[in-house]
Enzyme design. Structure first.
Site, PDB file in Angstrom:
ATOM      1  N   ASP A   1      32.655 -35.347 -14.275  1.00 36.22           N
ATOM      2  CA  ASP A   1      31.806 -35.734 -13.141  1.00 36.22           C
ATOM      3  C   ASP A   1      32.285 -35.148 -11.818  1.00 36.22           C
ATOM      4  O   ASP A   1      32.110 -35.749 -10.753  1.00 36.22           O
ATOM      5  CB  ASP A   1      31.720 -37.272 -13.028  1.00 36.22           C
TER       6      ASP A   1
ATOM      7  N   LYS B   1      29.992 -30.360 -11.840  1.00 37.01           N
ATOM      8  CA  LYS B   1      29.819 -29.099 -12.572  1.00 37.01           C
ATOM      9  C   LYS B   1      28.362 -28.642 -12.566  1.00 37.01           C
ATOM     10  O   LYS B   1      28.071 -27.461 -12.468  1.00 37.01           O
ATOM     11  CB  LYS B   1      30.297 -29.271 -14.032  1.00 37.01           C
TER      12      LYS B   1
ATOM     13  N   GLY C   1      26.737 -35.712 -18.439  1.00 31.24           N
ATOM     14  CA  GLY C   1      25.610 -35.978 -17.553  1.00 31.24           C
ATOM     15  C   GLY C   1      25.807 -35.117 -16.320  1.00 31.24           C
ATOM     16  O   GLY C   1      26.719 -35.353 -15.543  1.00 31.24           O
ATOM     17  N   HIS C   2      25.012 -34.062 -16.196  1.00 29.66           N
ATOM     18  CA  HIS C   2      25.175 -33.111 -15.094  1.00 29.66           C
ATOM     19  C   HIS C   2      23.982 -33.229 -14.150  1.00 29.66           C
ATOM     20  O   HIS C   2      22.841 -33.064 -14.573  1.00 29.66           O
ATOM     21  CB  HIS C   2      25.291 -31.680 -15.631  1.00 29.66           C
TER      22      HIS C   2
ATOM     23  N   GLN D   1      32.545 -32.536 -19.502  1.00 32.36           N
ATOM     24  CA  GLN D   1      33.770 -33.333 -19.319  1.00 32.36           C
ATOM     25  C   GLN D   1      34.775 -32.647 -18.378  1.00 32.36           C
ATOM     26  O   GLN D   1      34.355 -32.011 -17.439  1.00 32.36           O
ATOM     27  CB  GLN D   1      34.402 -33.656 -20.688  1.00 32.36           C
TER      28      GLN D   1
ATOM     29  N   LEU E   1      33.375 -33.202  -0.370  1.00 27.99           N
ATOM     30  CA  LEU E   1      34.222 -33.347   0.822  1.00 27.99           C
ATOM     31  C   LEU E   1      33.533 -34.265   1.830  1.00 27.99           C
ATOM     32  O   LEU E   1      34.182 -35.033   2.540  1.00 27.99           O
ATOM     33  CB  LEU E   1      34.482 -31.962   1.445  1.00 27.99           C
ATOM     34  N   ASP E   2      32.189 -34.204   1.885  1.00 27.95           N
ATOM     35  CA  ASP E   2      31.417 -35.012   2.835  1.00 27.95           C
ATOM     36  C   ASP E   2      31.640 -36.511   2.657  1.00 27.95           C
ATOM     37  O   ASP E   2      31.538 -37.284   3.614  1.00 27.95           O
ATOM     38  CB  ASP E   2      29.911 -34.708   2.690  1.00 27.95           C
TER      39      ASP E   2
HETATM   40  P1  GDP Z   1      29.119 -33.281 -13.502  1.00 25.59           P
HETATM   41  O1  GDP Z   1      29.089 -34.143 -14.709  1.00 25.59           O
HETATM   42  O2  GDP Z   1      30.439 -32.618 -13.290  1.00 25.59           O
HETATM   43  O3  GDP Z   1      27.985 -32.307 -13.433  1.00 25.59           O
HETATM   44  O4  GDP Z   1      28.935 -34.272 -12.252  1.00 25.59           O
HETATM   45  P2  GDP Z   1      27.869 -35.490 -12.131  1.00 25.59           P
HETATM   46  O5  GDP Z   1      26.521 -34.919 -11.932  1.00 25.59           O
HETATM   47  O6  GDP Z   1      28.067 -36.449 -13.248  1.00 25.59           O
HETATM   48  O7  GDP Z   1      28.415 -36.221 -10.837  1.00 25.59           O
HETATM   49  C1  GDP Z   1      28.512 -35.557  -9.620  1.00 25.59           C
HETATM   50  C2  GDP Z   1      27.609 -36.256  -8.588  1.00 25.59           C
HETATM   51  O8  GDP Z   1      27.959 -35.801  -7.295  1.00 25.59           O
HETATM   52  C3  GDP Z   1      26.141 -35.945  -8.743  1.00 25.59           C
HETATM   53  O9  GDP Z   1      25.418 -37.089  -8.347  1.00 25.59           O
HETATM   54  C4  GDP Z   1      25.902 -34.797  -7.764  1.00 25.59           C
HETATM   55  O10 GDP Z   1      24.577 -34.748  -7.271  1.00 25.59           O
HETATM   56  C5  GDP Z   1      26.854 -35.179  -6.666  1.00 25.59           C
HETATM   57  N1  GDP Z   1      27.432 -34.041  -5.916  1.00 25.59           N
HETATM   58  C6  GDP Z   1      27.862 -32.844  -6.375  1.00 25.59           C
HETATM   59  N2  GDP Z   1      28.442 -32.142  -5.377  1.00 25.59           N
HETATM   60  C7  GDP Z   1      28.390 -32.923  -4.279  1.00 25.59           C
HETATM   61  C8  GDP Z   1      28.853 -32.783  -2.930  1.00 25.59           C
HETATM   62  O11 GDP Z   1      29.462 -31.785  -2.550  1.00 25.59           O
HETATM   63  N3  GDP Z   1      28.626 -33.854  -2.082  1.00 25.59           N
HETATM   64  C9  GDP Z   1      27.977 -34.987  -2.465  1.00 25.59           C
HETATM   65  N4  GDP Z   1      27.806 -35.960  -1.578  1.00 25.59           N
HETATM   66  N5  GDP Z   1      27.536 -35.140  -3.722  1.00 25.59           N
HETATM   67  C10 GDP Z   1      27.739 -34.143  -4.602  1.00 25.59           C
HETATM   68  P1  IMO Z   2      30.474 -34.857 -17.723  1.00 27.12           P
HETATM   69  O1  IMO Z   2      30.150 -33.575 -18.453  1.00 27.12           O
HETATM   70  C1  IMO Z   2      32.984 -38.413 -17.461  1.00 27.12           C
HETATM   71  C2  IMO Z   2      34.522 -40.019 -21.256  1.00 27.12           C
HETATM   72  C3  IMO Z   2      33.999 -41.372 -21.718  1.00 27.12           C
HETATM   73  C4  IMO Z   2      35.219 -41.890 -22.455  1.00 27.12           C
HETATM   74  C5  IMO Z   2      35.771 -40.605 -23.116  1.00 27.12           C
HETATM   75  C6  IMO Z   2      35.360 -40.427 -24.571  1.00 27.12           C
HETATM   76  O2  IMO Z   2      29.288 -35.515 -17.108  1.00 27.12           O
HETATM   77  O3  IMO Z   2      31.611 -34.654 -16.788  1.00 27.12           O
HETATM   78  P2  IMO Z   2      33.071 -39.735 -25.727  1.00 27.12           P
HETATM   79  O4  IMO Z   2      31.721 -40.365 -25.712  1.00 27.12           O
HETATM   80  O5  IMO Z   2      33.101 -38.331 -25.232  1.00 27.12           O
HETATM   81  O6  IMO Z   2      33.762 -39.862 -27.059  1.00 27.12           O
HETATM   82  O7  IMO Z   2      33.968 -40.619 -24.703  1.00 27.12           O
HETATM   83  O8  IMO Z   2      35.299 -39.532 -22.338  1.00 27.12           O
HETATM   84  N1  IMO Z   2      33.473 -39.016 -20.973  1.00 27.12           N
HETATM   85  C7  IMO Z   2      33.119 -38.620 -19.739  1.00 27.12           C
HETATM   86  N2  IMO Z   2      33.520 -39.048 -18.524  1.00 27.12           N
HETATM   87  N3  IMO Z   2      32.094 -37.405 -17.556  1.00 27.12           N
HETATM   88  C8  IMO Z   2      31.694 -36.948 -18.763  1.00 27.12           C
HETATM   89  O9  IMO Z   2      30.921 -35.851 -18.908  1.00 27.12           O
HETATM   90  C9  IMO Z   2      32.180 -37.581 -19.933  1.00 27.12           C
HETATM   91  N4  IMO Z   2      31.988 -37.405 -21.249  1.00 27.12           N
HETATM   92  C10 IMO Z   2      32.781 -38.275 -21.879  1.00 27.12           C
HETATM   93  O10 IMO Z   2      33.646 -42.181 -20.626  1.00 27.12           O
HETATM   94  O11 IMO Z   2      36.177 -42.345 -21.545  1.00 27.12           O
HETATM   95 MG    MG Z   3      28.697 -36.101 -15.276  1.00 30.65          MG
END
Ligand code: GDP
Ligand code: IMO
Ligand code: MG
Length: 427
Positions: free
Chosen positions: A13, A16, A40-41, A223, A331-332
């Site tokens: 999270d 990415k 979840g991206h 991840q 950073l914001d």
């Molecule tokens: P991922 O799994 O690595 O793709 O990340 P997620 O989407 O699960 O979580 C990142 C969250 O931060 C999402 O809600 C993005 O929209 C948000 N996000 C990404 N970059 C930035 C940023 O630079 N600033 C802010 N405020 N939100 C961001």
């Molecule tokens: P993205 O791609 C954050 C965590 C789960 C749990 C562990 C194992 O959005 O960054 P699993 O279902 O993979 O066997 O769970 O890994 N986990 C994540 N945490 N972001 C994810 O994906 C994750 N995918 C799995 O919460 O701790």
């Molecule tokens: Mg995610």
């Protein structure tokens, strides 16, 4: 010619999805190489927000070929509903390629993920419950069902029968659950096969040819480094290799094709599920970070655990992945703080550790050693260049860069596609 990998540097999270999307205009292929719909991206384009789980983020860029590599585990029902959801919003998945060697998540994997977590009780991993661990378990045990099996109904029937012959014993006799009917699973998966057939390909060959033609391939990790099965906080990890070393195996391209390894690093730290997290804040400051950063899971909706930036982790990610550039996100979110603590080392039972301790026990005992950096009050969400950032925000970025051991080449100042300060080109 060039292939770049984009990896999460912390516990997932990191942003990415946003980073991959930003590069979408410069690349020809975007490949998911591991994980499944545990990911979840999030991508925000204008007033539209997209949450992608299995589809590579490149699906949102019309000129990109999105690829699901052999290292991914695919829940075909989820994939098809994701495709349908995007189609309803006018986004076509016609270009999507799926590796014939990728493994399928079967109904028994989801059932087993849930019952084994319940069985572990307090020691549970806190998985996403999507069947990821059991699917990879069967892959390694050579019991898996692959995408190519969808093309041969006879083989598919046999594989389902063999798998359920064993798994139903476990479900009924160990966990006291109902068994799963093989005929129903076969019917369900044959229906998926009809729709997925046109997308199935030898994606390793496709990518190899594309690279020979000088096309740009971006490998998008799910991840993060600390969730890696080998290099993460085992057993509180996922069952695949998100680190850059896993990217080649999961995409079917050799390591000498890689030209850039881009780490995605959040300006603070979050984690979902169980496991050690030295800088975690369980007080109102942690709650403030959660609310200000919107730190709620995209896949399961769970609250993300929040804490300060951990430079020990970042240095580790730099080393394990060979990071060439960092994309520092969010950073914001830190605007408005007087002072910002950053963990520079750990104290483990009175001994200072500049690196992650060798044993799980020591890591569980790690207490952060903090340095405080001065904060800034200005809203930075409209910053376009590094010079637009207040001096203390610039100093924070430079300090993180120094501590992490790799250049920070881009900085996220908001969730939007255009809310990025590019310091130097990432591709
Ligand atoms: P991922 O799994 O690595 O793709 O990340 P997620 O989407 O699960 O979580 C990142 C969250 O931060 C999402 O809600 C993005 O929209 C948000 N996000 C990404 N970059 C930035 C940023 O630079 N600033 C802010 N405020 N939100 C961001
Ligand atoms: P993205 O791609 C954050 C965590 C789960 C749990 C562990 C194992 O959005 O960054 P699993 O279902 O993979 O066997 O769970 O890994 N986990 C994540 N945490 N972001 C994810 O994906 C994750 N995918 C799995 O919460 O701790
Ligand atoms: Mg995610």
């Amino acid at each position: 010619m060039p292939a770049a990998v984009l990896v999460g540097a912390q516990w997932g999270d990191e942003g990415k999805g946003k980073a991959t999307d930003l590069l979408g205009g410069d690349v020809d292929y975007v490949v998911r190489y591991q994980g499944g719909n545990n990911a979840g991206h999030t991508v925000v384009i204008g007033d539209q927000k997209y949450a992608l789980h299995l589809l590579p983020t490149g699906i949102l860029s019309p000129d990109v070929v999105p690829v699901i590599g052999n290292g991914v585990v695919i829940d075909p029902g989820v994939l098809l509903s994701e495709i349908d959801g995007l189609a309803a919003r006018g986004i076509s998945a016609e270009r999507l390629l799926i590796s014939s060697n990728a493994h399928l998540i079967m109904p028994h994997h989801k059932a087993l993920d849930k019952v084994t977590e319940r069985y572990l009780g307090k020691a549970r991993i806190g998985t996403t419950g999507r069947g990821i661990g059991p699917a990879y378990g069967d892959k390694i045990a050579r019991m898996g069902v692959r995408v190519q099996d969808l093309l041969d109904p006879g083989i598919l029937a046999k594989k389902i029968e063999v798998a359920l012959g064993e798994k139903n014993q476990v479900l009924t006799k160990v966990y006291n659950r109902r068994g799963i009917e093989p005929a129903a699973v076969l019917e369900e998966y044959l229906a998926y096969a009809e729709r997925l057939k046109p997308h199935i390909a030898d994606t390793s060959l496709v990518l190899s040819k594309a690279l020979d033609e000088g096309k740009f391939v971006l490998l998008e990790g799910g991840q993060g480094t600390l969730l890696d099965i080998d290099h993460g906080t085992y057993p509180f990890v996922t069952s695949s290799s998100p680190t850059s070393g896993g990217a080649c195996a999961g995409a079917g391209i050799p390591p000498n094709r890689l030209t850039k390894i881009i780490g995605i690093l959040k300006a603070y730290t979050t984690r979902v599920g169980s496991g050690p997290f030295p800088t975690e804040l369980t007080d109102e400051v942690g709650e403030w970070l959660r609310q200000t950063g919107g730190e709620y899971g995209v896949t399961t909706g769970r609250n993300r655990r929040c804490g300060w930036f951990d430079a020990v982790i970042a240095r580790y990610a730099t080393r394990i992945n060979g990071i060439t550039d960092y994309f520092l996100t969010k950073l914001d979110v830190l605007s408005g703080l007087e002072r910002i603590p950053v963990c520079v080392a750990y104290d483990v039972d009175g001994v200072r550790h500049d690196e992650i301790p060798m044993t799980q026990t020591d890591f569980h005992h790690a207490v952060p050693v903090y340095e405080e950096l001065p904060g800034w009050q200005e809203d930075i969400t409209s910053a376009k260049s590094f010079d637009d950032l207040p001096p203390n925000a610039q100093a924070y970025v430079r300090a993180l860069e120094e501590m992490s051991g790799a250049p920070i080449s881009a900085i996220g100042v908001g969730p939007g596609r255009d809310q990025t300060v590019v310091v130097r080109s990432l591709v």
